[in-house]
Design an enzyme around this catalytic site. Structure first.
Site, PDB file in Angstrom:
ATOM      1  N   GLU A  17     -11.461  -3.869  -3.167  1.00 17.94           N
ATOM      2  CA  GLU A  17     -10.520  -2.851  -3.618  1.00 17.94           C
ATOM      3  C   GLU A  17     -10.320  -3.010  -5.116  1.00 17.94           C
ATOM      4  O   GLU A  17      -9.675  -3.958  -5.562  1.00 17.94           O
ATOM      5  CB  GLU A  17      -9.187  -3.035  -2.891  1.00 17.94           C
ATOM      6  CG  GLU A  17      -9.309  -3.061  -1.377  1.00 17.94           C
ATOM      7  CD  GLU A  17      -8.121  -3.768  -0.723  1.00 17.94           C
ATOM      8  OE1 GLU A  17      -6.973  -3.440  -1.051  1.00 17.94           O
ATOM      9  OE2 GLU A  17      -8.349  -4.653   0.110  1.00 17.94           O
ATOM     10  N   HIS A  60      -9.900   1.880   0.095  1.00 14.28           N
ATOM     11  CA  HIS A  60      -9.757   0.745   1.009  1.00 14.28           C
ATOM     12  C   HIS A  60     -10.859   0.741   2.081  1.00 14.28           C
ATOM     13  O   HIS A  60     -10.602   0.437   3.255  1.00 14.28           O
ATOM     14  CB  HIS A  60      -8.374   0.788   1.655  1.00 14.28           C
ATOM     15  CG  HIS A  60      -7.837  -0.548   2.075  1.00 14.28           C
ATOM     16  ND1 HIS A  60      -8.426  -1.306   3.059  1.00 14.28           N
ATOM     17  CD2 HIS A  60      -6.781  -1.263   1.637  1.00 14.28           C
ATOM     18  CE1 HIS A  60      -7.729  -2.422   3.215  1.00 14.28           C
ATOM     19  NE2 HIS A  60      -6.730  -2.429   2.361  1.00 14.28           N
ATOM     20  N   HIS A  85       0.792  -1.227   0.000  1.00 16.15           N
ATOM     21  CA  HIS A  85       0.000   0.000   0.000  1.00 16.15           C
ATOM     22  C   HIS A  85       0.827   1.281   0.000  1.00 16.15           C
ATOM     23  O   HIS A  85       0.521   2.239   0.718  1.00 16.15           O
ATOM     24  CB  HIS A  85      -0.969  -0.008   1.191  1.00 16.15           C
ATOM     25  CG  HIS A  85      -2.029  -1.064   1.117  1.00 16.15           C
ATOM     26  ND1 HIS A  85      -2.495  -1.580  -0.079  1.00 16.15           N
ATOM     27  CD2 HIS A  85      -2.727  -1.722   2.089  1.00 16.15           C
ATOM     28  CE1 HIS A  85      -3.431  -2.491   0.160  1.00 16.15           C
ATOM     29  NE2 HIS A  85      -3.582  -2.609   1.469  1.00 16.15           N
TER      30      HIS A  85
HETATM   31  C1  GLA Z   1      -5.127  -5.342   1.904  1.00 16.19           C
HETATM   32  C2  GLA Z   1      -4.239  -6.526   1.926  1.00 16.19           C
HETATM   33  C3  GLA Z   1      -4.404  -7.269   3.188  1.00 16.19           C
HETATM   34  C4  GLA Z   1      -4.192  -6.374   4.385  1.00 16.19           C
HETATM   35  C5  GLA Z   1      -5.107  -5.192   4.286  1.00 16.19           C
HETATM   36  C6  GLA Z   1      -4.825  -4.178   5.366  1.00 16.19           C
HETATM   37  O1  GLA Z   1      -6.387  -5.658   1.633  1.00 16.19           O
HETATM   38  O2  GLA Z   1      -4.430  -7.366   0.814  1.00 16.19           O
HETATM   39  O3  GLA Z   1      -3.498  -8.338   3.227  1.00 16.19           O
HETATM   40  O4  GLA Z   1      -2.865  -5.953   4.428  1.00 16.19           O
HETATM   41  O5  GLA Z   1      -4.956  -4.551   3.061  1.00 16.19           O
HETATM   42  O6  GLA Z   1      -4.806  -4.737   6.625  1.00 16.19           O
END
Ligand code: GLA
Length: 385
Positions: A350, A216, A143
């Site tokens: 997402e 997100h 991220h």
């Molecule tokens: C995304 C990732 C997950 C986790 C979340 C945040 O969706 O794919 O593995 O890291 O973000 O907790």
């Protein structure tokens, strides 16, 4: 001047005044009509630890739906929406104050990037040059990095001219979090009277760089803070997904969902088969789906319904992938209004390009060049019946 979006679904329509054709021969039709009642109010949400003021923007539609956005992370922080009986609940996760967002590690509601999801080995090579990033998820970058990823910076925000949205802008300097190029980013949220929250992303760069931006938001359609999402039923319009290794990096394969717990081509309860994934990478659902629609038009990607409230979320996107994350890392952290967010009590959808695309030439391209414009649209629509 203000305006409202009016959206209707029409089967097999051939009209041209719509956002775009979606899968299943359904059109998301759009008409723009002037109205006096759309409004955006602006207030101070608080200050960051560095003393920067964070603004809060409140959007209301004619049906009583309220959406709140904050300028830290261009974040969707509240979404109050009626159920089938008219009872209103906030269905997205968030915190009461900036300190919550600053100490949280779950990316509630934020704009995620510059490159959402994982970059293997925290590095990539472009035009023969290797770029090293910070590793914040085992050996990988997750991220967008550690300190100045898009979720952590304070964006400029202002109501849109249409009066029913907010435009956030942020300029990420060259090599911020290790990514080349000055990246100018715009994230625009627009709420309409049919309960659709549309997010449009745009970005330009002055050096070749990877870009993969998404929202997100965590949802629980029975109300954020409800104990589980196991009873939610989900459908994802994807025949294939991208299997992952032990650290959640795609193997490069596009595998059929048929005959696996990843098959959501028809509605299934999230809890129905999740236990089969308990001891697998991700410890539950945390996978990218290869959407059937791959041509960049705005198409239906997923739907989730919650039987008791009657609420249904529809997700439409222009992106080729969607990460279905089932809240496996949630651990009972405190959220808004004294609520706690238990293990698997929220899900994220997402919309994005596939994880680690910058290191996987066979995946759709995420590299943006000077002179090009990155564009991505997602629509989250919540209805109740
Ligand atoms: C995304 C990732 C997950 C986790 C979340 C945040 O969706 O794919 O593995 O890291 O973000 O907790």
């Amino acid at each position: 001047m203000s305006a409202k979006w009016s959206v209707t679904f029409e089967k097999n329509s051939i009209k041209r005044n719509f956002w775009q054709r979606s899968a299943l021969g359904t059109c998301l039709c759009l008409a723009l009509a002037a109205t006096a009642n759309a409004e955006v109010t602006v207030s101070d949400f608080g200050k960051t630890a560095d003393g920067v003021t964070v603004k809060q923007f409140t959007l209301k539609n004619a049906k009583g739906v309220i959406v709140k956005l904050i300028s830290r992370g261009a974040t969707l922080s509240e979404w109050h929406v009626p159920d089938k009986t008219g009872k209103v609940d906030d269905v997205v996760f968030g915190y009461d104050n900036i300190a919550g967002y600053e100490s949280g590690t779950s990316y509630f509601g934020c704009t995620t990037g510059r490159v959402a999801n994982r970059i293997a080995g925290a590095k990539f090579t472009l035009d023969g040059k290797e770029y090293k990033l910070a590793a914040n998820d085992g050996p990988n970058t997750l991220h967008g990095g550690v300190k100045r990823s898009l979720d952590k910076v304070v964006w400029e925000g202002k109501p849109t001219a249409s009066g029913n949205g907010v435009e956030f802008t942020y300029t990420s300097p060259d090599l911020e979090e290790g990514f080349p190029g000055e990246l100018k980013i715009k994230t625009t949220y627009t709420l309409n009277d049919e309960g659709a929250l549309r997010i449009d992303y745009e970005a330009t760069t002055n050096k070749t760089t990877p870009v993969n931006i998404c929202n997100h938001a965590y949802f629980n359609l029975a109300g954020a803070g409800s104990p589980t999402i196991n009873d939610h039923e989900i459908k994802i319009l994807a025949d294939r997904y991208t299997p992952v290794d032990d650290v959640l990096i795609p193997t490069g394969q596009l595998a059929p969902v048929a005959g696996t717990p990843f098959d959501f081509r028809d509605f299934h309860k999230i809890g129905e088969r999740v236990a089969q994934l308990n001891d697998k990478p991700g410890k539950g659902y945390d996978h990218n789906y290869v959407l059937n629609s791959q041509n960049g038009s705005l198409a239906l990607a997923a739907q989730v319904r919650e039987p008791r409230s009657g609420r249904m979320l529809s997700v439409l996107t222009t992106e080729p992938g969607i990460q279905f994350y089932g809240g496996n890392f949630l651990n009972g952290a405190n959220g808004k209004g004294g609520k706690t967010y238990a293990h698997r009590s929220g899900f994220c959808l997402e919309t994005q390009h596939y994880p680690n695309s910058v290191n996987t030439p066979s995946f759709p391209n995420t590299v943006l060049k000077p002179g090009e414009t990155y564009k991505h649209t997602v629509v989250y629509q919540i209805t109740a019946q």
